[in-house]
Design a protein around this motif. Structure first.
Motif, PDB file in Angstrom:
ATOM      1  N   ASN A 172      29.576  42.584  37.233  1.00 19.72           N
ATOM      2  CA  ASN A 172      29.517  43.884  36.556  1.00 19.72           C
ATOM      3  C   ASN A 172      29.003  45.013  37.438  1.00 19.72           C
ATOM      4  O   ASN A 172      28.730  46.103  36.946  1.00 19.72           O
ATOM      5  CB  ASN A 172      28.644  43.785  35.299  1.00 19.72           C
ATOM      6  CG  ASN A 172      29.333  42.943  34.241  1.00 19.72           C
ATOM      7  OD1 ASN A 172      30.536  43.018  34.075  1.00 19.72           O
ATOM      8  ND2 ASN A 172      28.561  42.136  33.537  1.00 19.72           N
ATOM      9  N   ASN A 173      28.855  44.766  38.737  1.00 21.20           N
ATOM     10  CA  ASN A 173      28.394  45.806  39.650  1.00 21.20           C
ATOM     11  C   ASN A 173      29.415  46.938  39.744  1.00 21.20           C
ATOM     12  O   ASN A 173      30.613  46.725  39.571  1.00 21.20           O
ATOM     13  CB  ASN A 173      28.215  45.259  41.068  1.00 21.20           C
ATOM     14  CG  ASN A 173      27.162  44.187  41.178  1.00 21.20           C
ATOM     15  OD1 ASN A 173      26.450  43.886  40.231  1.00 21.20           O
ATOM     16  ND2 ASN A 173      27.070  43.596  42.351  1.00 21.20           N
ATOM     17  N   ASN A 174      28.925  48.112  40.069  1.00 26.61           N
ATOM     18  CA  ASN A 174      29.821  49.175  40.507  1.00 26.61           C
ATOM     19  C   ASN A 174      30.316  48.772  41.886  1.00 26.61           C
ATOM     20  O   ASN A 174      29.596  48.145  42.661  1.00 26.61           O
ATOM     21  CB  ASN A 174      29.095  50.509  40.594  1.00 26.61           C
ATOM     22  CG  ASN A 174      28.711  51.040  39.236  1.00 26.61           C
ATOM     23  OD1 ASN A 174      29.239  50.629  38.216  1.00 26.61           O
ATOM     24  ND2 ASN A 174      27.765  51.958  39.220  1.00 26.61           N
ATOM     25  N   VAL A 175      31.548  49.141  42.197  1.00 27.55           N
ATOM     26  CA  VAL A 175      32.133  48.800  43.489  1.00 27.55           C
ATOM     27  C   VAL A 175      32.651  50.070  44.140  1.00 27.55           C
ATOM     28  O   VAL A 175      33.349  50.865  43.512  1.00 27.55           O
ATOM     29  CB  VAL A 175      33.279  47.770  43.339  1.00 27.55           C
ATOM     30  CG1 VAL A 175      33.986  47.547  44.668  1.00 27.55           C
ATOM     31  CG2 VAL A 175      32.751  46.444  42.779  1.00 27.55           C
ATOM     32  N   HIS A 176      32.283  50.241  45.408  1.00 24.41           N
ATOM     33  CA  HIS A 176      32.815  51.339  46.211  1.00 24.41           C
ATOM     34  C   HIS A 176      33.607  50.725  47.359  1.00 24.41           C
ATOM     35  O   HIS A 176      33.091  49.893  48.100  1.00 24.41           O
ATOM     36  CB  HIS A 176      31.714  52.245  46.754  1.00 24.41           C
ATOM     37  CG  HIS A 176      32.281  53.376  47.554  1.00 24.41           C
ATOM     38  ND1 HIS A 176      32.806  54.501  46.961  1.00 24.41           N
ATOM     39  CD2 HIS A 176      32.470  53.524  48.876  1.00 24.41           C
ATOM     40  CE1 HIS A 176      33.267  55.309  47.895  1.00 24.41           C
ATOM     41  NE2 HIS A 176      33.083  54.723  49.070  1.00 24.41           N
ATOM     42  N   TYR A 177      34.850  51.159  47.504  1.00 25.19           N
ATOM     43  CA  TYR A 177      35.750  50.674  48.554  1.00 25.19           C
ATOM     44  C   TYR A 177      35.980  51.793  49.563  1.00 25.19           C
ATOM     45  O   TYR A 177      36.238  52.941  49.180  1.00 25.19           O
ATOM     46  CB  TYR A 177      37.089  50.250  47.946  1.00 25.19           C
ATOM     47  CG  TYR A 177      38.154  49.964  48.974  1.00 25.19           C
ATOM     48  CD1 TYR A 177      38.287  48.694  49.522  1.00 25.19           C
ATOM     49  CD2 TYR A 177      39.016  50.965  49.409  1.00 25.19           C
ATOM     50  CE1 TYR A 177      39.258  48.429  50.472  1.00 25.19           C
ATOM     51  CE2 TYR A 177      39.987  50.715  50.366  1.00 25.19           C
ATOM     52  CZ  TYR A 177      40.107  49.440  50.893  1.00 25.19           C
ATOM     53  OH  TYR A 177      41.064  49.187  51.852  1.00 25.19           O
ATOM     54  N   LYS A 180      45.156  53.126  40.624  1.00 26.01           N
ATOM     55  CA  LYS A 180      45.351  52.239  39.469  1.00 26.01           C
ATOM     56  C   LYS A 180      44.080  51.449  39.173  1.00 26.01           C
ATOM     57  O   LYS A 180      43.730  51.248  38.010  1.00 26.01           O
ATOM     58  CB  LYS A 180      46.525  51.295  39.721  1.00 26.01           C
ATOM     59  CG  LYS A 180      47.866  51.989  39.687  1.00 26.01           C
ATOM     60  CD  LYS A 180      48.999  51.023  39.928  1.00 26.01           C
ATOM     61  CE  LYS A 180      50.319  51.784  39.891  1.00 26.01           C
ATOM     62  NZ  LYS A 180      51.472  50.903  39.904  1.00 26.01           N
ATOM     63  N   VAL A 181      43.402  50.995  40.228  1.00 30.48           N
ATOM     64  CA  VAL A 181      42.125  50.291  40.037  1.00 30.48           C
ATOM     65  C   VAL A 181      41.109  51.253  39.432  1.00 30.48           C
ATOM     66  O   VAL A 181      40.398  50.912  38.482  1.00 30.48           O
ATOM     67  CB  VAL A 181      41.588  49.714  41.369  1.00 30.48           C
ATOM     68  CG1 VAL A 181      40.255  49.010  41.153  1.00 30.48           C
ATOM     69  CG2 VAL A 181      42.602  48.777  42.014  1.00 30.48           C
ATOM     70  N   LYS A 182      41.065  52.465  39.958  1.00 30.51           N
ATOM     71  CA  LYS A 182      40.142  53.492  39.454  1.00 30.51           C
ATOM     72  C   LYS A 182      40.411  53.782  37.978  1.00 30.51           C
ATOM     73  O   LYS A 182      39.472  53.926  37.187  1.00 30.51           O
ATOM     74  CB  LYS A 182      40.275  54.765  40.292  1.00 30.51           C
ATOM     75  CG  LYS A 182      39.479  55.937  39.813  1.00 30.51           C
ATOM     76  CD  LYS A 182      38.034  55.830  40.191  1.00 30.51           C
ATOM     77  CE  LYS A 182      37.306  57.115  39.826  1.00 30.51           C
ATOM     78  NZ  LYS A 182      35.898  56.872  39.680  1.00 30.51           N
ATOM     79  N   LYS A 183      41.656  53.855  37.593  1.00 30.40           N
ATOM     80  CA  LYS A 183      41.996  54.134  36.201  1.00 30.40           C
ATOM     81  C   LYS A 183      41.506  53.012  35.289  1.00 30.40           C
ATOM     82  O   LYS A 183      40.965  53.273  34.218  1.00 30.40           O
ATOM     83  CB  LYS A 183      43.515  54.316  36.068  1.00 30.40           C
ATOM     84  CG  LYS A 183      43.963  54.703  34.681  1.00 30.40           C
ATOM     85  CD  LYS A 183      45.457  54.962  34.645  1.00 30.40           C
ATOM     86  CE  LYS A 183      45.893  55.359  33.243  1.00 30.40           C
ATOM     87  NZ  LYS A 183      47.329  55.614  33.169  1.00 30.40           N
ATOM     88  N   PHE A 235      34.238  52.039  39.549  1.00 34.00           N
ATOM     89  CA  PHE A 235      34.940  51.952  40.824  1.00 34.00           C
ATOM     90  C   PHE A 235      35.198  53.323  41.416  1.00 34.00           C
ATOM     91  O   PHE A 235      35.550  54.266  40.717  1.00 34.00           O
ATOM     92  CB  PHE A 235      36.282  51.225  40.636  1.00 34.00           C
ATOM     93  CG  PHE A 235      37.085  51.126  41.901  1.00 34.00           C
ATOM     94  CD1 PHE A 235      36.694  50.286  42.924  1.00 34.00           C
ATOM     95  CD2 PHE A 235      38.245  51.878  42.070  1.00 34.00           C
ATOM     96  CE1 PHE A 235      37.435  50.194  44.094  1.00 34.00           C
ATOM     97  CE2 PHE A 235      38.994  51.794  43.231  1.00 34.00           C
ATOM     98  CZ  PHE A 235      38.588  50.941  44.247  1.00 34.00           C
ATOM     99  N   ASP A 236      35.024  53.393  42.728  1.00 35.22           N
ATOM    100  CA  ASP A 236      35.363  54.600  43.470  1.00 35.22           C
ATOM    101  C   ASP A 236      35.872  54.171  44.841  1.00 35.22           C
ATOM    102  O   ASP A 236      35.587  53.050  45.298  1.00 35.22           O
ATOM    103  CB  ASP A 236      34.148  55.511  43.601  1.00 35.22           C
ATOM    104  CG  ASP A 236      34.550  56.942  43.948  1.00 35.22           C
ATOM    105  OD1 ASP A 236      35.757  57.249  43.977  1.00 35.22           O
ATOM    106  OD2 ASP A 236      33.654  57.751  44.209  1.00 35.22           O
TER     107      ASP A 236
END
Length: 182
Positions: free
Chosen positions: A44-49, A85-88, A94-95
């Motif tokens: 459930n972490n926020n993920v930054h790519y 699409k992942v962001k949506k 996600f960012d």
């Protein structure tokens, strides 16, 4: 990237539950979305790519040389479309950033990720630069370790200070070299 190449990455992402993912050589973003979806669906972490690629700055002839391992020219617009699409789907968690250019010009100070995948330039100089810029990251995965430039950096530089796990290519796993800093 074909789905069967991804099983080793899925295992590694589940092992560390990354909040930051870096990909050096994100090409068209297909590996990026697999990495990001896996991380987002695993915990459930926020993920930054952050994805780095020369994208269409690479000339057509240049893309055929060993430096680029024949994978052709990546398209920033396509990578951005996939990641959007992942962001949506995970808009609150996600960012992403896409950074265009050769990494010897775009990564000029070290960066640290929970998970980083190195699959950009394949010359000794390119791989060495990329390693030097991310070597403090928690988990580092090298693609194409059988190629001369990548293999030489692993043998001459990385193995001198780190344990390297070599994963052979199988029908369920992409050949990879893994460095754990944890």
């Amino acid at each position: 990237m074909k789905p069967w190449h991804f099983s080793i990455f899925k295992e590694l992402i589940q092992e560390i539950n990354p909040s930051t993912i870096g990909e050096i050589g994100c090409h068209n973003g297909r590996t990026a979305i697999q990495l990001c979806y896996c991380a987002l669906e695993t915990h459930n972490n926020n993920v930054h790519y952050t994805g780095y690629d020369a994208f269409d700055d690479i000339g057509k002839e240049e893309s055929k040389y060993q430096e680029f391992n024949g994978k052709g020219i990546g398209r920033e617009s396509e990578a951005r479309r996939w990641l959007s699409k992942v962001k949506k789907r995970f808009h609150n968690r996600f960012d992403f950033n896409l950074i265009k250019g050769y990494t010897n010009q775009t990564i000029v100070t070290p960066v640290c990720f929970d998970f980083v995948y190195i699959d950009a330039g394949h010359s000794y100089e390119s791989v060495l630069h990329d390693w030097n810029m991310v070597n403090e990251s928690k988990l580092i995965v090298f693609d194409d370790h059988h190629l001369d430039g990548v293999n030489r950096v692993l043998k001459e530089v990385v193995e001198a200070s780190h344990n390297v796990e070599y994963i052979p290519s199988t029908e369920n796993s992409r050949a990879s070299a893994i460095v754990r800093n944890f």
